[in-house]
Design an enzyme around this catalytic site. Structure first.
Site, PDB file in Angstrom:
ATOM      1  N   PRO A 173       0.732  -1.228  -0.023  1.00  0.00           N
ATOM      2  CA  PRO A 173       0.032  -0.023   0.117  1.00  0.00           C
ATOM      3  C   PRO A 173       0.749   1.135  -0.068  1.00  0.00           C
ATOM      4  O   PRO A 173       0.209   2.203   0.348  1.00  0.00           O
ATOM      5  CB  PRO A 173      -0.811   0.052   1.328  1.00  0.00           C
ATOM      6  CG  PRO A 173       0.117  -0.858   2.159  1.00  0.00           C
ATOM      7  CD  PRO A 173       1.080  -1.747   1.447  1.00  0.00           C
ATOM      8  N   GLU A 174       1.911   1.069  -0.251  1.00  0.00           N
ATOM      9  CA  GLU A 174       2.924   2.356  -0.032  1.00  0.00           C
ATOM     10  C   GLU A 174       2.635   3.745  -0.939  1.00  0.00           C
ATOM     11  O   GLU A 174       2.764   4.748  -0.412  1.00  0.00           O
ATOM     12  CB  GLU A 174       4.500   2.068  -0.705  1.00  0.00           C
ATOM     13  CG  GLU A 174       5.179   1.071   0.417  1.00  0.00           C
ATOM     14  CD  GLU A 174       5.187  -0.314   0.227  1.00  0.00           C
ATOM     15  OE1 GLU A 174       5.909  -1.143   0.725  1.00  0.00           O
ATOM     16  OE2 GLU A 174       4.069  -0.840  -0.569  1.00  0.00           O
ATOM     17  N   THR A 175       1.970   3.380  -2.086  1.00  0.00           N
ATOM     18  CA  THR A 175       1.655   4.727  -3.048  1.00  0.00           C
ATOM     19  C   THR A 175       0.582   5.342  -2.400  1.00  0.00           C
ATOM     20  O   THR A 175       0.458   6.581  -2.579  1.00  0.00           O
ATOM     21  CB  THR A 175       1.175   4.147  -4.390  1.00  0.00           C
ATOM     22  OG1 THR A 175       0.186   3.154  -4.441  1.00  0.00           O
ATOM     23  CG2 THR A 175       2.419   3.732  -5.270  1.00  0.00           C
TER      24      THR A 175
END
Length: 265
Positions: A146-148
């Site tokens: 889920p980094e973005t």
């Protein structure tokens, strides 16, 4: 946790629980109060584990915290990097490759690495699992990057390891659209090789470690190295490595044992 010594001092770790056997090392991530977030201390301790396994090659089993029915705590592999620490990191921290260098070191360990996955394996936790040679999971596994959504990218191996593992279309959906896979979806995509019940997860990991341990250790080590070598060095590296193994005492012993069993059957 002594890089210079000859044995691993399990009592020195604060973020890991370590169990050592003759042919394997089982390491449990143990920060359940923060969902096993990977902080600097855990990074340092995993580096110490790597240093030991580079000197004393053994199969590595990585696992998280099991569910606790008495407290209601859910299973968790690793929820990713410690967000409180991550928020304060700047350009020079990114260039230092804090997680990427660790996960690359884990991927290059002499003997295979098995990740036993239950609950959340997100962000850096997923990238740690991608660095393993084998992944076994449960139906409760939830894996993704889920980094973005946090304004950053998955920079510890996901942008290239995940594409190699599941192919470009699914990798892009995970990395660019924030898709999280269930255990069943991980199995279907080939991201895990086996789906088991939570109570059987570590047993399955140890069973796989046992199958690996029954192979000739040097042959396993060299096969792993050759497998991960660049395409342009094949087949030369295959031939040279096979030449080394053809001269090993273990090759003659194991082949003679095979022939002796065949005569007796």
């Amino acid at each position: 946790m002594n890089d210079a010594g000859t044995a691993l001092d399990a009592s020195a770790f604060v973020t890991l629980l370590v169990e050592e056997r003759g042919d394997r090392l089982a390491v449990q991530l143990n920060r359940p109060e923060v969902r096993n977030a990977i902080d600097q201390t855990m990074v340092d301790e995993l580096h110490a584990v790597c240093a030991y396994l580079e000197r004393t090659p053994k199969v590595l089993i990585l696992s998280g915290t099991a569910a606790d029915p008495e407290t209601g705590a859910k299973a968790i592999f690793a929820s990713g990097a410690d967000i409180a620490q991550l928020r304060e990191r700047r350009r020079d921290d990114a260039l230092a490759g804090i997680n990427s260098s660790l996960f690359d070191r884990i991927a290059k360990l002499p003997m295979p690495v098995i990740a036993a996955l239950d609950g959340y394996a997100l962000g850096g936790g997923a990238e740690l699992a991608y660095a393993a040679d084998f992944r076994i999971g449960t139906s409760g596994l939830r894996m993704g990057n889920p980094e973005t959504g946090l304004g950053i990218m998955a920079a510890a191996g996901a942008t290239w390891r995940l594409r190699e593992l599941v192919g470009e279309p699914l990798a892009k959906e995970i990395l660019l659209a924030g898709r999280t896979l269930t255990g069943e979806e991980c199995l279907s995509a080939g991201l895990i090789t086996e789906l088991v019940e939570p109570g059987a997860l570590l047993d399955a990991a140890h069973a796989l470690a046992g199958r690996i341990a029954r192979q000739e250790p040097l042959a396993v080590r060299l096969t792993k190295t050759v497998f991960h070598s660049p395409r342009e060095v094949h087949p030369l590296i295959d031939n040279l490595t096979q030449g080394l193994l053809f001269e090993s005492a273990a090759k003659f012993d194991r082949m003679q044992q095979f022939l002796d069993r065949k005569k007796q059957s």
